[in-house]
Design a protein around this motif. Structure first.
Motif, PDB file in Angstrom:
ATOM      1  N   LYS A  52      51.933  20.334  60.729  1.00  0.00           N
ATOM      2  CA  LYS A  52      52.803  21.032  61.605  1.00  0.00           C
ATOM      3  C   LYS A  52      53.008  20.353  62.906  1.00  0.00           C
ATOM      4  CE  LYS A  52      52.760  25.579  61.232  1.00  0.00           C
ATOM      5  NZ  LYS A  52      54.263  25.894  60.835  1.00  0.00           N
ATOM      6  N   LEU A  53      54.353  19.888  63.121  1.00  0.00           N
ATOM      7  CA  LEU A  53      54.591  19.407  64.312  1.00  0.00           C
ATOM      8  C   LEU A  53      54.529  20.556  65.448  1.00  0.00           C
ATOM      9  CD1 LEU A  53      55.994  16.406  64.256  1.00  0.00           C
ATOM     10  CD2 LEU A  53      56.076  17.767  62.081  1.00  0.00           C
ATOM     11  N   GLY A  54      53.688  19.698  66.453  1.00  0.00           N
ATOM     12  CA  GLY A  54      53.555  20.732  67.725  1.00  0.00           C
ATOM     13  C   GLY A  54      52.306  21.206  67.527  1.00  0.00           C
ATOM     14  N   ALA A  55      51.523  21.106  66.358  1.00  0.00           N
ATOM     15  CA  ALA A  55      50.118  21.459  66.504  1.00  0.00           C
ATOM     16  C   ALA A  55      49.123  20.148  65.984  1.00  0.00           C
ATOM     17  CB  ALA A  55      50.041  22.679  65.239  1.00  0.00           C
ATOM     18  N   MET A  57      50.363  17.268  64.485  1.00  0.00           N
ATOM     19  CA  MET A  57      51.223  16.027  64.226  1.00  0.00           C
ATOM     20  C   MET A  57      52.099  15.865  65.363  1.00  0.00           C
ATOM     21  SD  MET A  57      53.746  15.404  60.874  1.00  0.00           S
ATOM     22  CE  MET A  57      52.247  14.875  59.713  1.00  0.00           C
ATOM     23  N   GLU A  58      52.252  14.570  65.519  1.00  0.00           N
ATOM     24  CA  GLU A  58      53.299  14.516  66.791  1.00  0.00           C
ATOM     25  C   GLU A  58      54.686  13.878  66.258  1.00  0.00           C
ATOM     26  OE1 GLU A  58      52.622  14.381  70.168  1.00  0.00           O
ATOM     27  OE2 GLU A  58      50.606  15.089  69.474  1.00  0.00           O
ATOM     28  N   ALA A  59      55.655  13.853  67.036  1.00  0.00           N
ATOM     29  CA  ALA A  59      57.013  13.623  66.753  1.00  0.00           C
ATOM     30  C   ALA A  59      57.207  12.279  65.812  1.00  0.00           C
ATOM     31  CB  ALA A  59      58.103  13.546  67.816  1.00  0.00           C
ATOM     32  N   GLU A  60      56.281  11.453  66.471  1.00  0.00           N
ATOM     33  CA  GLU A  60      56.647   9.527  65.833  1.00  0.00           C
ATOM     34  C   GLU A  60      55.909   9.818  64.387  1.00  0.00           C
ATOM     35  OE1 GLU A  60      54.994  10.498  68.768  1.00  0.00           O
ATOM     36  OE2 GLU A  60      56.831   9.767  70.033  1.00  0.00           O
ATOM     37  N   LYS A  93      76.064  14.396  54.606  1.00  0.00           N
ATOM     38  CA  LYS A  93      75.243  15.372  55.444  1.00  0.00           C
ATOM     39  C   LYS A  93      73.844  15.127  55.000  1.00  0.00           C
ATOM     40  CE  LYS A  93      75.012  19.545  57.893  1.00  0.00           C
ATOM     41  NZ  LYS A  93      75.242  21.017  57.740  1.00  0.00           N
ATOM     42  N   LEU A  94      72.967  15.497  56.028  1.00  0.00           N
ATOM     43  CA  LEU A  94      71.534  15.814  55.739  1.00  0.00           C
ATOM     44  C   LEU A  94      71.111  17.150  56.444  1.00  0.00           C
ATOM     45  CD1 LEU A  94      69.699  12.456  56.758  1.00  0.00           C
ATOM     46  CD2 LEU A  94      70.386  13.026  54.752  1.00  0.00           C
ATOM     47  N   THR A  95      70.430  17.800  55.934  1.00  0.00           N
ATOM     48  CA  THR A  95      69.806  18.988  56.421  1.00  0.00           C
ATOM     49  C   THR A  95      68.228  18.925  56.511  1.00  0.00           C
ATOM     50  OG1 THR A  95      71.773  20.337  55.988  1.00  0.00           O
ATOM     51  CG2 THR A  95      69.786  21.565  56.602  1.00  0.00           C
ATOM     52  N   GLY A  96      67.705  18.672  57.443  1.00  0.00           N
ATOM     53  CA  GLY A  96      66.465  18.501  57.847  1.00  0.00           C
ATOM     54  C   GLY A  96      65.560  19.696  58.159  1.00  0.00           C
ATOM     55  N   PHE A  97      64.453  20.059  57.400  1.00  0.00           N
ATOM     56  CA  PHE A  97      63.732  21.070  58.133  1.00  0.00           C
ATOM     57  C   PHE A  97      62.358  20.543  58.396  1.00  0.00           C
ATOM     58  CE2 PHE A  97      66.434  22.377  54.561  1.00  0.00           C
ATOM     59  CZ  PHE A  97      67.240  23.378  54.974  1.00  0.00           C
ATOM     60  N   VAL A  98      61.790  21.031  59.571  1.00  0.00           N
ATOM     61  CA  VAL A  98      60.547  20.491  60.305  1.00  0.00           C
ATOM     62  C   VAL A  98      59.685  21.657  60.125  1.00  0.00           C
ATOM     63  CG1 VAL A  98      59.622  19.473  62.352  1.00  0.00           C
ATOM     64  CG2 VAL A  98      61.943  18.801  61.516  1.00  0.00           C
ATOM     65  N   ASN A  99      58.521  21.401  59.468  1.00  0.00           N
ATOM     66  CA  ASN A  99      57.296  22.261  59.848  1.00  0.00           C
ATOM     67  C   ASN A  99      56.613  22.191  61.115  1.00  0.00           C
ATOM     68  OD1 ASN A  99      54.971  24.143  59.460  1.00  0.00           O
ATOM     69  ND2 ASN A  99      54.230  22.705  57.743  1.00  0.00           N
ATOM     70  N   SER A 100      57.077  23.309  61.943  1.00  0.00           N
ATOM     71  CA  SER A 100      56.776  23.032  63.273  1.00  0.00           C
ATOM     72  C   SER A 100      56.537  24.501  63.893  1.00  0.00           C
ATOM     73  CB  SER A 100      57.857  22.427  64.091  1.00  0.00           C
ATOM     74  OG  SER A 100      59.186  23.089  63.972  1.00  0.00           O
ATOM     75  N   THR A 101      55.818  24.350  65.106  1.00  0.00           N
ATOM     76  CA  THR A 101      55.300  25.402  65.887  1.00  0.00           C
ATOM     77  C   THR A 101      56.592  26.092  66.408  1.00  0.00           C
ATOM     78  OG1 THR A 101      54.752  24.126  67.832  1.00  0.00           O
ATOM     79  CG2 THR A 101      53.155  24.645  66.478  1.00  0.00           C
TER      80      THR A 101
END
Length: 153
Positions: A52-55, A57-60, A93-101
């Motif tokens: 989970k990004l922000g918890a 895992m970092e953006a990189e 087109k891309l649609t990206g979903f990010v598991n994040s806080t």
């Protein structure tokens, strides 16, 4: 070896077999000269890339996970083209979903991992429209899921 696969090899990437769907859907739909590829989750040879990004895992690291989604998208594209990936005209087109806080705001930086890879691999054919959005959770706890639209000849 195709032109695109030669460029991928220069980047150290070999396309895997197209991943099988995980539920009741098809991995892609061909409608005329457009291919719609279902969401591809972040995974590599070691398995699913979870986090989970922000918890935890970092953006990189998220960007690296997004790159794996782009590789799977190209594998699906190759399958949809009957093995001839050089039929690609462009990534539409891309649609990206990010598991994040809830407070994580770098979804674009994460999905850049896929976008940058596609441009490096495909040149101008890889330039695309895009959305990058947050998701409270994703299937299997993966970090990233990306769907794509391609134009072929």
């Amino acid at each position: 070896m195709s032109v695109i696969e030669s460029k991928l090899a220069e980047l150290g990437v070999t396309l895997p077999d197209a991943p099988a769907p995980a539920a009741n859907y098809v991995p892609y739909v061909v409608a005329g000269d457009i291919i719609y590829v279902s969401g591809q989750i972040s995974a590599n040879a070691d398995g699913m890339i979870k986090g989970k990004l922000g918890a935890d895992m970092e953006a990189e690291a998220g960007a690296e996970a997004a790159k794996t989604c782009a590789i799977s998208l190209l594998a699906q594209l190759k399958a949809a083209c009957g093995g001839d990936i050089d039929r690609l005209v462009r990534v539409v087109k891309l649609t990206g979903f990010v598991n994040s806080t809830a407070d994580f705001g770098d979804q674009p930086k994460v999905i850049n991992g896929a976008s940058d890879f596609l441009v490096a691999a495909l040149g101008d054919k890889g330039r695309h429209a895009r959305s990058a959005v947050s998701a409270a959770s994703l299937p299997f706890g993966v970090a990233v899921e990306i769907e794509a639209i391609f134009q072929i000849k």
